[in-house]
Design a protein around this motif. Structure first.
Motif, PDB file in Angstrom:
ATOM      1  N   CYS B  26      16.749  26.431  -2.670  1.00  0.00           N
ATOM      2  CA  CYS B  26      18.612  25.058  -2.914  1.00  0.00           C
ATOM      3  C   CYS B  26      18.475  25.087  -4.043  1.00  0.00           C
ATOM      4  CB  CYS B  26      18.117  23.729  -1.997  1.00  0.00           C
ATOM      5  SG  CYS B  26      15.704  23.575  -1.791  1.00  0.00           S
ATOM      6  N   ALA B  36      19.554  15.213  -7.493  1.00  0.00           N
ATOM      7  CA  ALA B  36      19.892  15.140  -5.445  1.00  0.00           C
ATOM      8  C   ALA B  36      19.398  16.652  -5.505  1.00  0.00           C
ATOM      9  CB  ALA B  36      21.260  14.795  -5.722  1.00  0.00           C
ATOM     10  N   GLN B  38      20.543  18.301  -0.971  1.00  0.00           N
ATOM     11  CA  GLN B  38      20.858  18.733   0.091  1.00  0.00           C
ATOM     12  C   GLN B  38      20.704  20.142   0.745  1.00  0.00           C
ATOM     13  OE1 GLN B  38      24.326  19.259   1.602  1.00  0.00           O
ATOM     14  NE2 GLN B  38      24.793  16.742   1.956  1.00  0.00           N
ATOM     15  N   LEU B  47      18.403  18.492   7.567  1.00  0.00           N
ATOM     16  CA  LEU B  47      19.219  18.741   6.817  1.00  0.00           C
ATOM     17  C   LEU B  47      17.895  17.097   5.781  1.00  0.00           C
ATOM     18  CD1 LEU B  47      22.294  18.466   5.722  1.00  0.00           C
ATOM     19  CD2 LEU B  47      21.526  16.639   5.190  1.00  0.00           C
ATOM     20  N   SER B  49      18.189  15.546   2.441  1.00  0.00           N
ATOM     21  CA  SER B  49      18.433  15.524   1.116  1.00  0.00           C
ATOM     22  C   SER B  49      17.883  14.314   0.682  1.00  0.00           C
ATOM     23  CB  SER B  49      19.610  13.911   1.858  1.00  0.00           C
ATOM     24  OG  SER B  49      20.396  13.204   1.025  1.00  0.00           O
ATOM     25  N   HIS B 125      27.620  21.614   0.238  1.00  0.00           N
ATOM     26  CA  HIS B 125      27.243  20.354   0.472  1.00  0.00           C
ATOM     27  C   HIS B 125      28.357  19.777   1.589  1.00  0.00           C
ATOM     28  CE1 HIS B 125      26.013  20.736  -2.888  1.00  0.00           C
ATOM     29  NE2 HIS B 125      24.856  19.063  -2.973  1.00  0.00           N
ATOM     30  N   GLU B 238      13.639   8.650   6.803  1.00  0.00           N
ATOM     31  CA  GLU B 238      14.020   7.951   5.737  1.00  0.00           C
ATOM     32  C   GLU B 238      12.317   7.655   4.986  1.00  0.00           C
ATOM     33  OE1 GLU B 238      16.822   5.798   3.009  1.00  0.00           O
ATOM     34  OE2 GLU B 238      15.560   4.529   3.509  1.00  0.00           O
ATOM     35  N   ARG B 248      15.117  11.940   2.613  1.00  0.00           N
ATOM     36  CA  ARG B 248      15.784  12.111   3.676  1.00  0.00           C
ATOM     37  C   ARG B 248      15.636  13.199   4.808  1.00  0.00           C
ATOM     38  NH1 ARG B 248      20.783   8.175   1.487  1.00  0.00           N
ATOM     39  NH2 ARG B 248      19.734   6.251   1.559  1.00  0.00           N
ATOM     40  N   TYR B 250      17.830  14.439   7.978  1.00  0.00           N
ATOM     41  CA  TYR B 250      18.752  14.434   9.632  1.00  0.00           C
ATOM     42  C   TYR B 250      18.074  15.628  10.235  1.00  0.00           C
ATOM     43  CZ  TYR B 250      20.752  11.274   6.057  1.00  0.00           C
ATOM     44  OH  TYR B 250      21.829   9.668   5.383  1.00  0.00           O
TER      45      TYR B 250
END
Lengths: 14, 257
Positions: B26, B36, B38, B47, B49, B125, B238, B248, B250
């Motif tokens: 990544c 950051a 993602q 996912l 993040s 993204h 989170e 986080r 998802y």
């Protein structure tokens, strides 16, 4: 039964 | 160029430990607001993040956007050398082939220096819509981990139902059924044990436990976890890192076939 959804059906490429 | 020094260096190790079984390669996207990441897992079900804000580092310098394409298995090998109170410094050029990682002992009598080769990662993204979740549950992260692990022993999937009575995690497997219900709980002396359920409408969703158990590898990052649910949208889990930096996850729901 339940089927796994794909994240790409909720989040779209930027 | 990037120069970022982190005194709470274990945060970096904990983040990598939390996500390395979900994503392998990544980009760490660095700009003046922070670092950051993602990334989606290979099956496009989950996912990750992450945002480590510039304020989490001292100093933090990044003049332009730099993508650090990292293989997390390789980064894990480097982070093995990190010791508890070390300061960690990340350095990279504007178009880097490698990431320079330095560990300094708090007494400054040892400096370890590594160069990690980087890779070009072509990563899409995804836009994550702002969601007003119908239910937001904040609870001890160890409790969430225990519930997911215990239910995984019985079933592949968990149904999470949030109602005014509480939040119920239930599963059905070959050997039988199981359920854990948590109610709002306030402990004035030990606030980290609180269970806070905010609900605007009842929610019921089913998720794969394999992924939830994987997310719980982030438990060492924080003693609290926030779970956000709305019907028919992905779940958000989170963990706050330091300040307003976060990790986080998802997860797409399962739906009736």
């Amino acid at each position: 039964g339940k089927k796994q959804q794909s994240l790409t059906s909720f989040f779209t490429p930027k | 160029m990037l120069e970022a020094r982190l005194s709470q260096s274990m945060v970096l190790k904990k983040v990598v430990d939390a996500i390395k079984d979900l994503v392998q390669d990544c980009n760490f996207d660095c700009n003046d607001s922070g670092i950051a990441l993602q990334a989606m897992d290979n099956s496009h079900v989950a996912l990750v993040s992450m945002l480590l804000k510039a304020e989490s580092f001292e100093p933090y310098r990044c003049d332009r956007n730099i993508a650090l394409g990292v293989n997390l298995v390789s980064l894990t090998k480097v982070l093995r050398a990190l010791q508890n109170d070390d300061l960690v410094t990340l350095k990279a050029d504007d178009a880097p082939d490698s990431l320079n990682i330095t560990f300094e002992s708090s007494t400054a009598d040892r400096i370890s220096e590594y160069d990690l080769k980087l890779m070009d990662i072509d990563q899409e993204h995804l836009g994550i819509p702002d969601t007003e979740y119908a239910a937001t549950v904040t609870m001890p992260s160890t409790e969430f981990k225990r519930i997911c692990t215990d239910l995984q022993a019985m079933s592949e999937s968990v149904t999470i139902e949030a109602t005014k009575d509480g939040i119920k995690f239930s599963c059905a497997g070959d050997i039988g059924n199981g359920a854990v219900t948590l109610r709002n709980y306030q402990n004035v002396e030990k606030e980290h044990l609180n269970v806070d359920i905010e609900l605007t409408e009842p929610v019921s969703l089913t998720f794969s436990l394999k992924y939830l158990v994987n997310f719980c590898k982030a438990q060492p990052l924080s003693d609290r976890v926030k779970i956000c649910l709305s019907n028919e949208v992905p779940l958000l889990v989170e963990y706050l890192i330091t300040g307003t930096s976060y990790l986080r996850f998802y997860l797409a729901p399962k739906v009736r076939d």
